[in-house]
Design a protein around this motif. Structure first.
Motif, PDB file in Angstrom:
ATOM      1  N   LEU A 126      47.038  35.363  35.691  1.00 18.28           N
ATOM      2  CA  LEU A 126      46.397  36.032  34.475  1.00 18.28           C
ATOM      3  C   LEU A 126      45.495  35.430  33.791  1.00 18.28           C
ATOM      4  O   LEU A 126      44.364  36.070  33.146  1.00 18.28           O
ATOM      5  CB  LEU A 126      47.482  36.710  33.779  1.00 18.28           C
ATOM      6  N   GLY A 127      45.394  34.507  33.905  1.00 21.51           N
ATOM      7  CA  GLY A 127      44.498  33.480  33.330  1.00 21.51           C
ATOM      8  C   GLY A 127      43.751  32.462  33.809  1.00 21.51           C
ATOM      9  O   GLY A 127      43.166  31.447  33.472  1.00 21.51           O
ATOM     10  N   GLY A 128      43.682  32.686  35.361  1.00 17.29           N
ATOM     11  CA  GLY A 128      42.888  31.785  36.067  1.00 17.29           C
ATOM     12  C   GLY A 128      41.527  31.965  35.918  1.00 17.29           C
ATOM     13  O   GLY A 128      40.899  32.704  35.182  1.00 17.29           O
ATOM     14  N   ALA A 129      40.786  30.796  36.470  1.00 16.41           N
ATOM     15  CA  ALA A 129      39.373  30.660  36.415  1.00 16.41           C
ATOM     16  C   ALA A 129      38.425  31.829  36.700  1.00 16.41           C
ATOM     17  O   ALA A 129      37.320  32.387  36.424  1.00 16.41           O
ATOM     18  CB  ALA A 129      38.745  29.391  36.871  1.00 16.41           C
ATOM     19  N   ASP A 130      39.113  32.362  37.842  1.00 19.05           N
ATOM     20  CA  ASP A 130      38.353  33.555  38.813  1.00 19.05           C
ATOM     21  C   ASP A 130      38.823  34.801  37.795  1.00 19.05           C
ATOM     22  O   ASP A 130      39.819  35.209  38.003  1.00 19.05           O
ATOM     23  CB  ASP A 130      39.115  33.712  40.087  1.00 19.05           C
ATOM     24  N   ARG A 131      37.811  35.307  36.771  1.00 16.26           N
ATOM     25  CA  ARG A 131      37.750  36.490  36.181  1.00 16.26           C
ATOM     26  C   ARG A 131      38.101  37.639  36.821  1.00 16.26           C
ATOM     27  O   ARG A 131      39.214  38.470  36.358  1.00 16.26           O
ATOM     28  CB  ARG A 131      36.912  36.564  34.807  1.00 16.26           C
ATOM     29  N   ALA A 132      37.473  37.670  37.925  1.00 14.97           N
ATOM     30  CA  ALA A 132      37.800  39.027  38.645  1.00 14.97           C
ATOM     31  C   ALA A 132      39.325  39.075  39.112  1.00 14.97           C
ATOM     32  O   ALA A 132      39.810  40.081  39.218  1.00 14.97           O
ATOM     33  CB  ALA A 132      36.586  39.181  39.839  1.00 14.97           C
ATOM     34  N   GLY A 133      39.486  37.733  39.811  1.00 16.80           N
ATOM     35  CA  GLY A 133      40.801  37.680  40.389  1.00 16.80           C
ATOM     36  C   GLY A 133      42.080  38.172  39.206  1.00 16.80           C
ATOM     37  O   GLY A 133      43.037  38.840  39.697  1.00 16.80           O
ATOM     38  N   ALA A 134      41.700  37.429  37.726  1.00 19.43           N
ATOM     39  CA  ALA A 134      42.605  37.877  36.708  1.00 19.43           C
ATOM     40  C   ALA A 134      42.748  39.222  36.501  1.00 19.43           C
ATOM     41  O   ALA A 134      43.880  39.992  36.172  1.00 19.43           O
ATOM     42  CB  ALA A 134      41.987  36.886  35.874  1.00 19.43           C
ATOM     43  N   SER A 135      41.462  39.944  36.655  1.00 18.88           N
ATOM     44  CA  SER A 135      41.442  41.396  36.270  1.00 18.88           C
ATOM     45  C   SER A 135      42.415  42.029  37.488  1.00 18.88           C
ATOM     46  O   SER A 135      43.259  42.902  37.215  1.00 18.88           O
ATOM     47  CB  SER A 135      40.144  41.851  36.263  1.00 18.88           C
ATOM     48  N   ARG A 136      42.181  41.849  38.556  1.00 17.37           N
ATOM     49  CA  ARG A 136      43.060  42.311  39.916  1.00 17.37           C
ATOM     50  C   ARG A 136      44.329  42.191  39.425  1.00 17.37           C
ATOM     51  O   ARG A 136      45.233  42.912  39.679  1.00 17.37           O
ATOM     52  CB  ARG A 136      42.571  41.865  41.131  1.00 17.37           C
ATOM     53  N   ALA A 137      44.885  40.969  39.243  1.00 16.73           N
ATOM     54  CA  ALA A 137      46.214  40.514  39.053  1.00 16.73           C
ATOM     55  C   ALA A 137      46.850  41.339  37.937  1.00 16.73           C
ATOM     56  O   ALA A 137      48.098  41.804  37.851  1.00 16.73           O
ATOM     57  CB  ALA A 137      46.313  39.014  38.719  1.00 16.73           C
ATOM     58  N   MET A 138      45.969  41.374  36.930  1.00 24.98           N
ATOM     59  CA  MET A 138      46.495  42.029  35.640  1.00 24.98           C
ATOM     60  C   MET A 138      46.727  43.859  35.958  1.00 24.98           C
ATOM     61  O   MET A 138      47.776  44.228  35.623  1.00 24.98           O
ATOM     62  CB  MET A 138      45.531  42.139  34.416  1.00 24.98           C
ATOM     63  N   ALA A 139      45.812  44.368  36.848  1.00 28.49           N
ATOM     64  CA  ALA A 139      45.794  45.736  37.230  1.00 28.49           C
ATOM     65  C   ALA A 139      47.186  45.663  38.378  1.00 28.49           C
ATOM     66  O   ALA A 139      47.961  46.845  38.191  1.00 28.49           O
ATOM     67  CB  ALA A 139      44.672  46.233  37.850  1.00 28.49           C
ATOM     68  N   ALA A 140      47.594  44.857  38.940  1.00 27.24           N
ATOM     69  CA  ALA A 140      48.623  44.974  39.794  1.00 27.24           C
ATOM     70  C   ALA A 140      49.827  44.948  38.926  1.00 27.24           C
ATOM     71  O   ALA A 140      50.892  45.601  39.255  1.00 27.24           O
ATOM     72  CB  ALA A 140      48.673  43.845  40.755  1.00 27.24           C
ATOM     73  N   MET A 141      49.917  43.936  38.117  1.00 29.15           N
ATOM     74  CA  MET A 141      51.268  43.810  37.165  1.00 29.15           C
ATOM     75  C   MET A 141      51.474  45.107  36.349  1.00 29.15           C
ATOM     76  O   MET A 141      52.479  45.437  36.393  1.00 29.15           O
ATOM     77  CB  MET A 141      51.142  42.536  36.395  1.00 29.15           C
ATOM     78  N   MET A 142      50.533  45.809  36.147  1.00 31.65           N
ATOM     79  CA  MET A 142      50.577  46.962  35.121  1.00 31.65           C
ATOM     80  C   MET A 142      51.172  48.231  36.273  1.00 31.65           C
ATOM     81  O   MET A 142      51.812  48.923  35.536  1.00 31.65           O
ATOM     82  CB  MET A 142      49.224  47.519  34.693  1.00 31.65           C
TER      83      MET A 142
END
Length: 159
Positions: A126-142
């Protein structure tokens, strides 16, 4: 030892709850048991009034307060988990016998206490350097109820 000790309020089942909680995690134990000396609102003489216990190194108190109060999400307890097996074990134990799974790694146990069962890897996704990846991880977690480490990793990596 910490000066702050969370107190959990129960209506007659403080001993059962404290014993259950200490069975789940290493570095957990019952510290002291205080019994009612006379009949009172919290129970008959000889019944448990207060249980002091340590849960994964953190001190807690369980009090049989004599009336039922509902817990809310305003206070919850987070357990950081090293791997999916630990997430699964704790999730299953805390959801058993009347517990209720909720969204994003949250659950209420059989006593109504709110817990967050969280992989220690979550901040990396959720806080990784890849902001697009973090956004995808947040969407997956939700979309998750119990958190799935591999699913979060795949979302972060875009695979």
């Amino acid at each position: 030892m910490s000066k702050i000790v969370p107190c959990l309020w129960f209506n007659g089942n403080a001993e059962e709850a404290a014993n259950f909680y200490v069975s789940l995690l290493p570095d957990s134990r019952i510290e002291t048991v205080q019994r009612n000396m006379t009949d009172s609102r919290s129970g008959p003489a000889g019944s448990v009034l207060v249980m002091e216990f340590t849960l994964a190194g953190q001190r807690f108190m369980a009090l049989n307060g004599g009336m039922k109060f509902e817990y809310t999400h305003a206070v919850s307890f987070k357990i950081g988990c090293d791997d999916q097996a630990e997430v699964d074990r704790l999730w299953d134990a805390l959801c058993a016998d009347g517990g209720a799974p909720e969204q994003c790694g949250w659950l209420k146990d059989r006593y109504g206490v709110s817990w967050q069962i969280v992989p220690n890897a979550l901040p990396k996704y959720l806080g990784g350097a890849d902001r697009a990846g973090a956004s995808r991880a947040m969407a997956a977690m939700m979309k998750m109820v119990k958190l799935d480490i591999d699913g979060l990793r795949r979302a972060y990596e875009g695979t």
